[in-house]
Scaffold this motif. Structure first.
Motif, PDB file in Angstrom:
ATOM      1  N   UNK A 195      -1.606  -8.391   2.590  1.00 45.44           N
ATOM      2  CA  UNK A 195      -2.418  -7.845   3.682  1.00 45.44           C
ATOM      3  C   UNK A 195      -1.451  -7.501   4.804  1.00 45.44           C
ATOM      4  N   UNK A 196      -1.572  -6.281   5.336  1.00 46.04           N
ATOM      5  CA  UNK A 196      -0.689  -5.829   6.406  1.00 46.04           C
ATOM      6  C   UNK A 196      -1.542  -5.205   7.496  1.00 46.04           C
ATOM      7  N   UNK A 197      -1.287  -5.614   8.740  1.00 41.99           N
ATOM      8  CA  UNK A 197      -2.042  -5.082   9.870  1.00 41.99           C
ATOM      9  C   UNK A 197      -1.101  -4.483  10.903  1.00 41.99           C
ATOM     10  N   UNK A 198      -1.480  -3.296  11.381  1.00 42.08           N
ATOM     11  CA  UNK A 198      -0.671  -2.599  12.367  1.00 42.08           C
ATOM     12  C   UNK A 198      -1.512  -1.542  13.073  1.00 42.08           C
ATOM     13  N   UNK A 199      -1.401  -1.458  14.390  1.00 44.62           N
ATOM     14  CA  UNK A 199      -2.112  -0.387  15.085  1.00 44.62           C
ATOM     15  C   UNK A 199      -1.573   0.995  14.712  1.00 44.62           C
ATOM     16  N   UNK A 200      -0.328   1.068  14.315  1.00 45.50           N
ATOM     17  CA  UNK A 200       0.240   2.359  13.914  1.00 45.50           C
ATOM     18  C   UNK A 200      -0.333   2.787  12.564  1.00 45.50           C
ATOM     19  N   UNK A 201      -0.607   1.816  11.688  1.00 47.12           N
ATOM     20  CA  UNK A 201      -1.242   2.149  10.408  1.00 47.12           C
ATOM     21  C   UNK A 201      -2.580   2.835  10.654  1.00 47.12           C
ATOM     22  N   UNK A 202      -3.294   2.387  11.672  1.00 49.50           N
ATOM     23  CA  UNK A 202      -4.586   2.998  12.030  1.00 49.50           C
ATOM     24  C   UNK A 202      -4.419   4.485  12.321  1.00 49.50           C
TER      25      UNK A 202
ATOM     26  N   UNK B 239      -4.844  -3.529   2.569  1.00 52.81           N
ATOM     27  CA  UNK B 239      -4.860  -4.584   1.567  1.00 52.81           C
ATOM     28  C   UNK B 239      -4.283  -4.034   0.271  1.00 52.81           C
ATOM     29  N   UNK B 240      -3.212  -4.676  -0.177  1.00 50.28           N
ATOM     30  CA  UNK B 240      -2.566  -4.291  -1.424  1.00 50.28           C
ATOM     31  C   UNK B 240      -1.295  -3.486  -1.209  1.00 50.28           C
ATOM     32  N   UNK B 241      -0.389  -3.689  -2.115  1.00 49.54           N
ATOM     33  CA  UNK B 241       0.921  -3.041  -2.047  1.00 49.54           C
ATOM     34  C   UNK B 241       0.823  -1.520  -2.149  1.00 49.54           C
ATOM     35  N   UNK B 242      -0.130  -1.009  -2.924  1.00 46.57           N
ATOM     36  CA  UNK B 242      -0.270   0.440  -3.078  1.00 46.57           C
ATOM     37  C   UNK B 242      -0.651   1.110  -1.759  1.00 46.57           C
ATOM     38  N   UNK B 243      -1.570   0.502  -1.012  1.00 41.15           N
ATOM     39  CA  UNK B 243      -1.950   1.067   0.295  1.00 41.15           C
ATOM     40  C   UNK B 243      -0.796   0.984   1.277  1.00 41.15           C
ATOM     41  N   UNK B 244      -0.055  -0.116   1.224  1.00 41.75           N
ATOM     42  CA  UNK B 244       1.092  -0.281   2.111  1.00 41.75           C
ATOM     43  C   UNK B 244       2.164   0.760   1.805  1.00 41.75           C
ATOM     44  N   UNK B 245       2.412   1.002   0.520  1.00 40.18           N
ATOM     45  CA  UNK B 245       3.379   2.029   0.106  1.00 40.18           C
ATOM     46  C   UNK B 245       2.967   3.402   0.633  1.00 40.18           C
ATOM     47  N   UNK B 246       1.703   3.761   0.453  1.00 42.36           N
ATOM     48  CA  UNK B 246       1.222   5.072   0.910  1.00 42.36           C
ATOM     49  C   UNK B 246       1.383   5.217   2.415  1.00 42.36           C
TER      50      UNK B 246
ATOM     51  N   UNK C 249       8.257 -17.002  -2.309  1.00 39.73           N
ATOM     52  CA  UNK C 249       9.077 -16.198  -1.413  1.00 39.73           C
ATOM     53  C   UNK C 249       8.624 -14.766  -1.253  1.00 39.73           C
ATOM     54  N   UNK C 250       7.437 -14.438  -1.754  1.00 38.26           N
ATOM     55  CA  UNK C 250       6.914 -13.081  -1.569  1.00 38.26           C
ATOM     56  C   UNK C 250       6.057 -13.037  -0.309  1.00 38.26           C
ATOM     57  N   UNK C 251       6.146 -11.931   0.384  1.00 34.56           N
ATOM     58  CA  UNK C 251       5.375 -11.780   1.613  1.00 34.56           C
ATOM     59  C   UNK C 251       3.919 -11.492   1.251  1.00 34.56           C
ATOM     60  N   UNK C 252       3.024 -12.301   1.813  1.00 40.78           N
ATOM     61  CA  UNK C 252       1.600 -12.140   1.545  1.00 40.78           C
ATOM     62  C   UNK C 252       0.868 -11.506   2.709  1.00 40.78           C
ATOM     63  N   UNK C 253       1.459 -11.610   3.882  1.00 37.38           N
ATOM     64  CA  UNK C 253       0.806 -11.089   5.079  1.00 37.38           C
ATOM     65  C   UNK C 253       1.858 -10.563   6.049  1.00 37.38           C
ATOM     66  N   UNK C 254       1.532  -9.470   6.701  1.00 33.91           N
ATOM     67  CA  UNK C 254       2.396  -8.913   7.734  1.00 33.91           C
ATOM     68  C   UNK C 254       1.554  -8.474   8.903  1.00 33.91           C
ATOM     69  N   UNK C 255       2.023  -8.759  10.088  1.00 32.68           N
ATOM     70  CA  UNK C 255       1.334  -8.353  11.312  1.00 32.68           C
ATOM     71  C   UNK C 255       2.370  -7.725  12.225  1.00 32.68           C
ATOM     72  N   UNK C 256       2.225  -6.416  12.451  1.00 33.08           N
ATOM     73  CA  UNK C 256       3.207  -5.697  13.261  1.00 33.08           C
ATOM     74  C   UNK C 256       2.613  -5.352  14.605  1.00 33.08           C
TER      75      UNK C 256
END
Length: 121
Positions: A38-45, A54-61, A114-121
């Motif tokens: 799960x990754x959250x960022x105002x820039x992603x918005x 949610x998910x690596x595929x969305x983060x990649x895109x 050791x894998x990142x499960x959450x990111x908050x930027x």
């Protein structure tokens, strides 16, 4: 990369993370993420229409679209803060995107592997 239990983990991970971004290598950054992250960022918005991905595929895109819009990018590591009990790493850095310089931080949470499960930027 040293294991989470190593005292070198926080600084080594942050240095590699910065180097991967400076190389504009989103796949290298993504290699540290769990598939169900799960990754959250105002820039992603602003780029994807969603602040919470949610998910690596969305983060990649998101990252591929963002990098396509940014002609130049350079991060400089300023500091790290590691909480071993919670497996959270805060990376404080200076971002230079084109002519804009910004103080930034990202809070990362890791699983026991050791894998990142959450990111908050």
């Amino acid at each position: 990369m040293p294991p989470l239990t190593s005292p070198d983990f926080p600084s080594a991970f942050a240095a590699q993370w910065i180097a991967n971004w400076n190389a504009r290598d989103a796949e290298a950054v993504l290699a540290h993420f769990a598939d169900d992250c799960v990754f959250e960022s105002p820039i992603a918005q602003t780029i994807t229409g969603e602040a919470k991905l949610i998910g690596k595929d969305k983060l990649r895109a998101y990252w591929q679209a963002a990098l396509a819009r940014i002609p130049s990018l350079h991060f400089t590591l300023d500091d790290v803060a590691w909480d071993a009990a919670r497996r959270t790493l805060a990376v404080m850095y200076t971002s230079r995107v084109a002519d804009r310089v910004t103080a930034c931080s990202e809070l990362m949470t890791f699983d026991v592997q050791g894998l990142q499960t959450r990111g908050l930027a």
